[in-house]
Write a protein that holds these residues in place. Structure first.
Motif, mmCIF file in Angstrom:
data_model
loop_
_atom_site.group_PDB
_atom_site.id
_atom_site.type_symbol
_atom_site.label_atom_id
_atom_site.label_comp_id
_atom_site.label_asym_id
_atom_site.label_seq_id
_atom_site.Cartn_x
_atom_site.Cartn_y
_atom_site.Cartn_z
ATOM 1 N N LEU A 51 0.820 -1.200 0.000
ATOM 2 C CA LEU A 51 0.000 0.000 0.000
ATOM 3 C C LEU A 51 0.861 1.259 0.000
ATOM 4 N N PRO A 52 0.306 2.359 -0.500
ATOM 5 C CA PRO A 52 1.006 3.636 -0.381
ATOM 6 C C PRO A 52 1.148 4.010 1.096
ATOM 7 N N ALA A 53 2.212 4.695 1.431
ATOM 8 C CA ALA A 53 2.466 5.108 2.819
ATOM 9 C C ALA A 53 1.654 6.375 3.121
ATOM 10 N N LEU A 54 0.347 6.203 3.197
ATOM 11 C CA LEU A 54 -0.580 7.297 3.435
ATOM 12 C C LEU A 54 -1.490 6.965 4.614
ATOM 13 N N LYS A 55 -1.837 7.971 5.423
ATOM 14 C CA LYS A 55 -2.739 7.729 6.553
ATOM 15 C C LYS A 55 -4.053 7.109 6.112
ATOM 16 N N ARG A 56 -4.583 7.562 4.990
ATOM 17 C CA ARG A 56 -5.873 7.038 4.552
ATOM 18 C C ARG A 56 -5.783 5.595 4.035
ATOM 19 N N ALA A 57 -4.579 5.041 3.953
ATOM 20 C CA ALA A 57 -4.415 3.640 3.575
ATOM 21 C C ALA A 57 -4.586 2.702 4.774
ATOM 22 N N VAL A 58 -4.489 3.219 5.993
ATOM 23 C CA VAL A 58 -4.585 2.368 7.190
ATOM 24 C C VAL A 58 -5.935 1.653 7.262
ATOM 25 N N PRO A 59 -7.075 2.343 7.142
ATOM 26 C CA PRO A 59 -8.343 1.611 7.203
ATOM 27 C C PRO A 59 -8.535 0.661 6.022
ATOM 28 N N ILE A 60 -7.929 0.960 4.883
ATOM 29 C CA ILE A 60 -8.016 0.059 3.743
ATOM 30 C C ILE A 60 -7.225 -1.210 4.020
ATOM 31 N N CYS A 61 -6.060 -1.065 4.622
ATOM 32 C CA CYS A 61 -5.265 -2.233 5.015
ATOM 33 C C CYS A 61 -6.060 -3.105 5.992
ATOM 34 N N ARG A 62 -6.712 -2.465 6.966
ATOM 35 C CA ARG A 62 -7.546 -3.210 7.926
ATOM 36 C C ARG A 62 -8.690 -3.932 7.212
ATOM 37 N N SER A 63 -9.323 -3.270 6.273
ATOM 38 C CA SER A 63 -10.432 -3.883 5.542
ATOM 39 C C SER A 63 -9.971 -5.107 4.753
ATOM 40 N N LEU A 64 -8.833 -4.997 4.098
ATOM 41 C CA LEU A 64 -8.289 -6.133 3.354
ATOM 42 C C LEU A 64 -7.895 -7.267 4.299
ATOM 43 N N ALA A 65 -7.313 -6.926 5.432
ATOM 44 C CA ALA A 65 -6.957 -7.951 6.424
ATOM 45 C C ALA A 65 -8.218 -8.639 6.952
ATOM 46 N N ARG A 66 -9.263 -7.865 7.181
ATOM 47 C CA ARG A 66 -10.537 -8.429 7.649
ATOM 48 C C ARG A 66 -11.086 -9.427 6.627
ATOM 49 N N LEU A 106 -1.923 -4.760 13.470
ATOM 50 C CA LEU A 106 -1.677 -4.323 12.096
ATOM 51 C C LEU A 106 -1.777 -2.804 11.983
ATOM 52 N N SER A 107 -2.812 -2.223 12.584
ATOM 53 C CA SER A 107 -2.995 -0.763 12.533
ATOM 54 C C SER A 107 -1.835 -0.026 13.172
ATOM 55 N N GLU A 108 -1.405 -0.487 14.330
ATOM 56 C CA GLU A 108 -0.299 0.181 15.024
ATOM 57 C C GLU A 108 0.998 0.091 14.230
ATOM 58 N N LEU A 109 1.294 -1.088 13.702
ATOM 59 C CA LEU A 109 2.538 -1.255 12.945
ATOM 60 C C LEU A 109 2.502 -0.470 11.639
ATOM 61 N N PHE A 110 1.376 -0.493 10.950
ATOM 62 C CA PHE A 110 1.253 0.247 9.691
ATOM 63 C C PHE A 110 1.370 1.748 9.944
ATOM 64 N N THR A 111 0.691 2.236 10.972
ATOM 65 C CA THR A 111 0.752 3.661 11.301
ATOM 66 C C THR A 111 2.176 4.087 11.640
ATOM 67 N N ASN A 112 2.885 3.271 12.417
ATOM 68 C CA ASN A 112 4.285 3.583 12.739
ATOM 69 C C ASN A 112 5.144 3.619 11.485
ATOM 70 N N ALA A 113 4.912 2.685 10.574
ATOM 71 C CA ALA A 113 5.696 2.658 9.334
ATOM 72 C C ALA A 113 5.477 3.935 8.530
ATOM 73 N N ILE A 114 4.256 4.413 8.505
ATOM 74 C CA ILE A 114 3.970 5.659 7.781
ATOM 75 C C ILE A 114 4.621 6.844 8.484
ATOM 76 N N ARG A 115 4.477 6.885 9.788
ATOM 77 C CA ARG A 115 4.949 8.042 10.563
ATOM 78 C C ARG A 115 6.473 8.145 10.572
ATOM 79 N N TYR A 116 7.175 7.033 10.672
ATOM 80 C CA TYR A 116 8.614 7.082 10.917
ATOM 81 C C TYR A 116 9.481 6.690 9.738
ATOM 82 N N SER A 117 8.893 6.344 8.610
ATOM 83 C CA SER A 117 9.673 5.971 7.442
ATOM 84 C C SER A 117 9.600 7.076 6.396
ATOM 85 N N ALA A 118 10.633 7.176 5.614
ATOM 86 C CA ALA A 118 10.633 8.129 4.504
ATOM 87 C C ALA A 118 10.187 7.460 3.209
#
Length: 174
Positions: A44-59, A80-92
């Motif tokens: 997924l793109p490293a975007l905040k709005r991708a987090v709920p989409i990642c959750r939906s696909l995981a569901r 999954l949400s916490e790890l994905f959010t951290n990856a977006i926040r702390y990665s370039a």
């Protein structure tokens, strides 16, 4: 760590998918919700709005695996949400790869960012007043074990193993 010998499916989510969500969901999720895939790889793109989409696909993958226990589902989606959010926040990086797989009694979650920062994810213990900094603590409390590694290209993988609910039989797909 996810075994590499299991049957897996891969999904590449684009900005177009995100812009057209939730209608785009049907173009990404197969009719059987990956029932035969013991592992799913979501890019997924490293975007905040991708987090709920990642959750939906995981569901959807959890549905396909017939993992219906609400406590297990909640923990997997939280981790999954916490790890994905951290990856977006702390990665370039511009993309994040999430892998979810299963064994007979555990679900494995890996989130791989593309790095670009010298920091290594670490658990913090923030004060009550602080709004951020509890993600890895939640991951540690919600999983049987977790860890992290920095790859040679400076990308980072953070993983967790969530036990399937005790006493609930979840057959591994053939």
């Amino acid at each position: 760590m996810l075994p590499t010998t299991m049957h897996s499916a891969e999904v590449m989510v684009t900005a177009r998918h995100i812009a057209g969500w939730p209608e785009e969901r049907n173009s990404l999720v197969p009719a059987d919700c990956w029932g035969s895939a013991q592992r799913v790889v979501l890019r997924l793109p490293a975007l905040k709005r991708a987090v709920p989409i990642c959750r939906s696909l995981a569901r959807a993958w959890l549905d396909g695996q017939r993992i219906d226990d609400e406590d297990t589902r909640y923990l997997v989606l939280l981790v999954l949400s916490e790890l994905f959010t951290n990856a977006i926040r702390y990665s370039a990086g511009t993309r994040v790869t999430c892998r979810i797989g299963r064994s007979e009694n555990q679900l494995f979650i890996e989130v791989h960012d593309r790095g670009g920062t010298p920091s290594v994810p670490r658990m913090r213990h923030p004060d009550q007043e602080q709004e951020h900094g509890r993600g890895l603590e939640l991951v540690a409390r919600s999983s049987a074990r977790w860890g992290r590694r920095v790859e040679a290209d400076h990308s980072c993988v953070v993983w967790a193993a969530v036990p399937l609910a005790a006493g609930v039989r979840h057959p591994v797909a053939p």
